[in-house]
Structure formats: C-alpha cells, structure tokens
Design an enzyme around this catalytic site. Structure first.
Site, mmCIF file in Angstrom:
data_model
loop_
_atom_site.group_PDB
_atom_site.id
_atom_site.type_symbol
_atom_site.label_atom_id
_atom_site.label_comp_id
_atom_site.label_asym_id
_atom_site.label_seq_id
_atom_site.Cartn_x
_atom_site.Cartn_y
_atom_site.Cartn_z
ATOM 1 C CB CYS A 168 47.862 35.269 39.054
ATOM 2 S SG CYS A 168 49.456 36.175 39.198
ATOM 3 C CG ASN A 203 49.852 41.864 40.713
ATOM 4 O OD1 ASN A 203 50.101 42.852 41.067
ATOM 5 N ND2 ASN A 203 49.659 42.031 39.190
ATOM 6 C CB CYS A 255 54.131 34.920 37.271
ATOM 7 S SG CYS A 255 55.645 34.622 38.079
ATOM 8 N NE ARG A 256 49.658 32.205 37.473
ATOM 9 C CZ ARG A 256 48.558 31.512 38.313
ATOM 10 N NH1 ARG A 256 47.935 30.523 37.992
ATOM 11 N NH2 ARG A 256 48.435 31.849 39.721
ATOM 12 C CB SER A 257 47.859 38.760 37.030
ATOM 13 O OG SER A 257 48.982 39.380 37.999
ATOM 14 C CG ASP A 276 52.123 30.564 39.795
ATOM 15 O OD1 ASP A 276 53.213 31.035 39.220
ATOM 16 O OD2 ASP A 276 52.041 30.929 40.901
#
Length: 159
Positions: free
Chosen positions: A14, A17, A19-21, A130
């Site tokens: 993401c 690196n 939050c999402r990933s 995000d």
C-alpha cells in the site's frame, strides 16, 4: 511466476505500509497459522512511498487486529524493492494508484503476478480505501473485513 522455491510467496503493498498492507499481512499470517501452513509460505508487506520506513503499524490498525484476535503482530515499514518482483509469486496492491505505481516500478525481469487484493473480495469491493486520513476507527474495521475476505479467498485458491 516467481523464481522456483519450495515455498509460496505473497507481498502486500500500500502507500505507506502502516495500515492496509500491514493489516493484510497480519490477517494472512493468522490464516496460515490457523491452518498449519505458515512454514509453506513467505509473507511480507511493503510501501510505495518512503515516508514511513522503519515505523510500526498504525495504532488504529493494531487495535482492530487485536479486536479480531490477532495479537503480537510486529512489522517495520519498508519500501518495495526491485528484487521483490522476482522474490514473490504474487504482489497485491490495494487500490488503482498502488497498481499504477507497481506497474511503473516493475522491472523487465519481473516474474511476480501483480493483482489488486480487493478483486478477490467475494463482496466485490475492489478498492481497499486508505483509512489513514480518517478520524474514525470504522475505516480500519472496513479494511479488516475486506482484507479478511480477500485473503481467505486467496488462500483457498492457493492451498
């Protein structure tokens, strides 16, 4: 397909690196642990941009992971490297911009399959938005739900 290895491999990417990933990585590692498959996989996450390198996951992401029973996840943000494109079988981006950036960064010798993680979501929520800029924890909960569904589908198709 990535270079021959006895392990399957996946990299979640993401923007920063944190939050999402990282949530996708933690979820996938947890699923592997539950199914006794952790030793058969190489799993990591990375960023498109450099501004969070060395930082741990966002506290809101950790809070949601813990709420769902995923405790003790540790990660230090890093930027995607050119060798990731041959080290990993699959590299997942989270949104259209991630995918454009991954395509632009992909070296000619790349063997990795580039995919948007949300495309595997059975509820067809392709874009994993995000949540970083939101002041509401619900954005992180939504990311968890989307990543959980998509990671389950990916593992089901690859085990």
């Amino acid at each position: 397909m990535a270079a021959p290895s006895s392990k399957k491999s996946v990299l979640f990417v993401c923007l920063g690196n944190i939050c999402r990933s990282t949530m996708a990585e933690a979820i996938f590692l947890n699923l592997l642990e539950e199914k006794g498959l952790k030793d058969q996989w190489t799993v990591d996450s990375a960023a498109i941009e450099t501004y969070n390198i060395g930082k741990g996951p966002d506290n809101r992401a950790v809070k949601i992971l813990e709420k769902h029973g995923i405790k003790g996840y540790r990660h230090k943000a890093r930027q995607i490297r050119s060798d990731d494109f041959t080290k990993f079988d699959t590299i997942f981006g989270m949104d259209d911009e991630n995918m454009e950036d991954l395509e632009a960064a992909k070296p000619k010798k790349s063997t990795a399959k580039l995919e948007m993680l949300g495309k595997l979501d059975p509820e067809e929520e392709d874009i994993i938005v995000d949540p970083y800029w939101s002041d509401k924890i619900q954005g992180f909960e939504t990311v968890f739900e989307q990543c959980n569904r998509a990671c389950r589908k990916f593992l089901e198709a690859n085990s």
